[in-house]
Design a protein around this motif. Sequence first.
Motif, PDB file in Angstrom:
ATOM      1  N   MET A 397       0.822  -0.950   0.074  1.00  0.00           N
ATOM      2  CA  MET A 397       0.089  -0.093   0.028  1.00  0.00           C
ATOM      3  C   MET A 397       0.977   1.323   0.068  1.00  0.00           C
ATOM      4  O   MET A 397       0.532   2.163  -0.764  1.00  0.00           O
ATOM      5  CB  MET A 397      -0.878  -0.085   1.131  1.00  0.00           C
ATOM      6  N   MET A 398       1.885   1.238   0.649  1.00  0.00           N
ATOM      7  CA  MET A 398       2.766   2.485   0.913  1.00  0.00           C
ATOM      8  C   MET A 398       3.404   2.667  -0.486  1.00  0.00           C
ATOM      9  O   MET A 398       3.477   3.821  -0.846  1.00  0.00           O
ATOM     10  CB  MET A 398       3.971   2.108   1.834  1.00  0.00           C
ATOM     11  N   LEU A 399       3.869   1.646  -1.316  1.00  0.00           N
ATOM     12  CA  LEU A 399       4.623   1.758  -2.390  1.00  0.00           C
ATOM     13  C   LEU A 399       3.625   2.144  -3.460  1.00  0.00           C
ATOM     14  O   LEU A 399       3.878   3.057  -4.245  1.00  0.00           O
ATOM     15  CB  LEU A 399       5.180   0.486  -3.053  1.00  0.00           C
ATOM     16  N   ALA A 414      -0.190   7.893   6.030  1.00  0.00           N
ATOM     17  CA  ALA A 414      -1.722   7.770   5.549  1.00  0.00           C
ATOM     18  C   ALA A 414      -1.926   6.108   5.581  1.00  0.00           C
ATOM     19  O   ALA A 414      -3.085   5.701   6.031  1.00  0.00           O
ATOM     20  CB  ALA A 414      -1.732   8.084   3.992  1.00  0.00           C
ATOM     21  N   VAL A 415      -1.158   5.294   5.355  1.00  0.00           N
ATOM     22  CA  VAL A 415      -1.225   3.716   5.194  1.00  0.00           C
ATOM     23  C   VAL A 415      -1.374   3.312   6.894  1.00  0.00           C
ATOM     24  O   VAL A 415      -2.361   2.616   7.276  1.00  0.00           O
ATOM     25  CB  VAL A 415      -0.187   3.138   4.415  1.00  0.00           C
ATOM     26  N   ALA A 416      -0.535   3.766   7.594  1.00  0.00           N
ATOM     27  CA  ALA A 416      -0.458   3.439   9.146  1.00  0.00           C
ATOM     28  C   ALA A 416      -1.816   3.870   9.810  1.00  0.00           C
ATOM     29  O   ALA A 416      -2.685   3.170  10.398  1.00  0.00           O
ATOM     30  CB  ALA A 416       0.616   4.111   9.865  1.00  0.00           C
ATOM     31  N   ALA A 417      -2.220   5.304   9.309  1.00  0.00           N
ATOM     32  CA  ALA A 417      -3.419   5.758   9.922  1.00  0.00           C
ATOM     33  C   ALA A 417      -4.761   5.035   9.332  1.00  0.00           C
ATOM     34  O   ALA A 417      -5.869   4.932  10.271  1.00  0.00           O
ATOM     35  CB  ALA A 417      -3.747   7.205   9.664  1.00  0.00           C
ATOM     36  N   THR A 418      -4.927   4.563   8.082  1.00  0.00           N
ATOM     37  CA  THR A 418      -5.733   3.948   7.650  1.00  0.00           C
ATOM     38  C   THR A 418      -5.870   2.235   8.239  1.00  0.00           C
ATOM     39  O   THR A 418      -7.155   1.739   8.484  1.00  0.00           O
ATOM     40  CB  THR A 418      -6.146   4.178   6.328  1.00  0.00           C
ATOM     41  N   LEU A 419      -4.653   1.872   7.820  1.00  0.00           N
ATOM     42  CA  LEU A 419      -4.614   0.201   8.138  1.00  0.00           C
ATOM     43  C   LEU A 419      -5.004  -0.027   9.710  1.00  0.00           C
ATOM     44  O   LEU A 419      -5.471  -1.080   9.902  1.00  0.00           O
ATOM     45  CB  LEU A 419      -3.309  -0.438   7.708  1.00  0.00           C
ATOM     46  N   ASN A 420      -4.517   1.044  10.519  1.00  0.00           N
ATOM     47  CA  ASN A 420      -4.837   0.996  11.843  1.00  0.00           C
ATOM     48  C   ASN A 420      -5.936   1.316  12.329  1.00  0.00           C
ATOM     49  O   ASN A 420      -6.419   1.672  13.378  1.00  0.00           O
ATOM     50  CB  ASN A 420      -3.641   1.345  12.700  1.00  0.00           C
ATOM     51  N   ASN A 421      -6.781   1.902  11.394  1.00  0.00           N
ATOM     52  CA  ASN A 421      -8.072   2.546  11.705  1.00  0.00           C
ATOM     53  C   ASN A 421      -7.931   3.735  12.728  1.00  0.00           C
ATOM     54  O   ASN A 421      -8.847   4.171  13.572  1.00  0.00           O
ATOM     55  CB  ASN A 421      -9.387   1.594  12.329  1.00  0.00           C
TER      56      ASN A 421
END
Length: 469
Positions: A397-399, A414-421
């Motif tokens: 997702m990050m790539l 952004a990936v951390a914030a969405t994947l971790n809700n």
Amino acid sequence: MLFSFTLIPPVIIDFIYQENAADAFFTSYLSLLAVGFVLWLPVKNSKKDLRLRDGFIVVVLFWFILSVSGTLPLLLYEQLDISITDAFFESVSGLTTTGATVLTGLDDLPHSILFYRQELQWLGGMGIIVLAVAVLPMLGIGGMQLYKAETPGPIKDNKLTPRITETAKALWYIYLTLTVTCALSYWAAGMNLFDAVTHSFSTVAIGGFSTHDASLGYFDSVAIKVVAIVFMFLGGVNFALHFVAFRNWNVKAYINDTEFKVYFRVLILVSIIVVAFLHFSGATQNHSDSILLGVFHVVSMATTTGFSTTEFHLWPTVLPVLLIFTSFIGGCAGSTGGGMKVIRVILLLKQGVRELQRLIHPNAVILVKIGKKPVADSIIDAVWGFFAIYVAVFVIMMLLLMATGLDQVTSFSAVAATLNNLGPGLGDVASNYSGINDFSKWVLSFGMLLGRLEIFTLLVLLTPAFWRK
């Protein structure tokens, strides 16, 4: 059809405030009711037991279809002038209790729209509790069965049993009680009734949506921050523990629970670090500000709520990244919190220590224990499998985001914030997600669903083996 009735309260809110947004909600209500009725009619007499395979499909479709349905009022309210991509992003963010938003100018939006966003999070929170405590353990992939706490949930079986209904009812009573108590506390602390109710929705659901652009910083109140800290903390606790504590009127359920103790200690430790950094770096005016701001944002980020009272992404040195990293741990299994869940992190660390000990004592039989009970190797393997898939999904997702031109900090957070809700990130997504491209929003929407469904539930549907008879 049931979901369509949740559009009636915003209609009532609009009649109270006379802001001419009721048509969007009423039209959406009729549309969803009609579509649901047409789908239900041909199969209304069908009586079959749901098998585990059906369970996976039902769980995934529950979040996906309702996220799609949730976009209707946002699209039909013309003054909002929102694209399909943004409407779906906002809807899925609400239902998965992520709290990432593409909307700006919240203070000027109609009360009905603001209420609807908060309502989505509250409904999503109810669904999450049943998903985490009742359904996912039966499918064999939930965080709850990694840890055999005393739960009101059904036993793992070959089919989904009616006992889920009893479980759901008990959990919803607790969820509703916490919500009402939170709303009354906010009201007593100085919020008006509308803000108190709507913020109680997103606090107990660990959502993070607010009715103001400045989030809880809008109120500039110590009492409101304290109320938020208490109920964010409670929302991040395993609701099965709440059930046992409520049933027995005894706090021993919390005290004796290993996951709860680690959850509490992590919050204390990170709070001490953040408060010390804020104080000694001069980022706050006095020590009491350092304590209040530090503890508030640690609890908000660690529980993956995502409320803020200041621009924490501008804090000095390591603090913004540290707060994002706490969201990887997240809340307890069986809570409305996101992240990997505390119990999985405990088992990952214990297994890491065991491997080190095995290097020193190759022939020793070393057990991984939670409390005083040994954990089966199959469960350890499942946790490592989850972690491996989690890392792989995160990297992909990050790539993908970086390939669209987003910088590393924005993409990672952004990936951390969405994947971790979690909701808020750093860089270009520190305030909201309106400035990023549509492709990234779709990727992040998928990430929100993945995070909420604990990854395996959604990914298993994408494997050819699942569809073979």
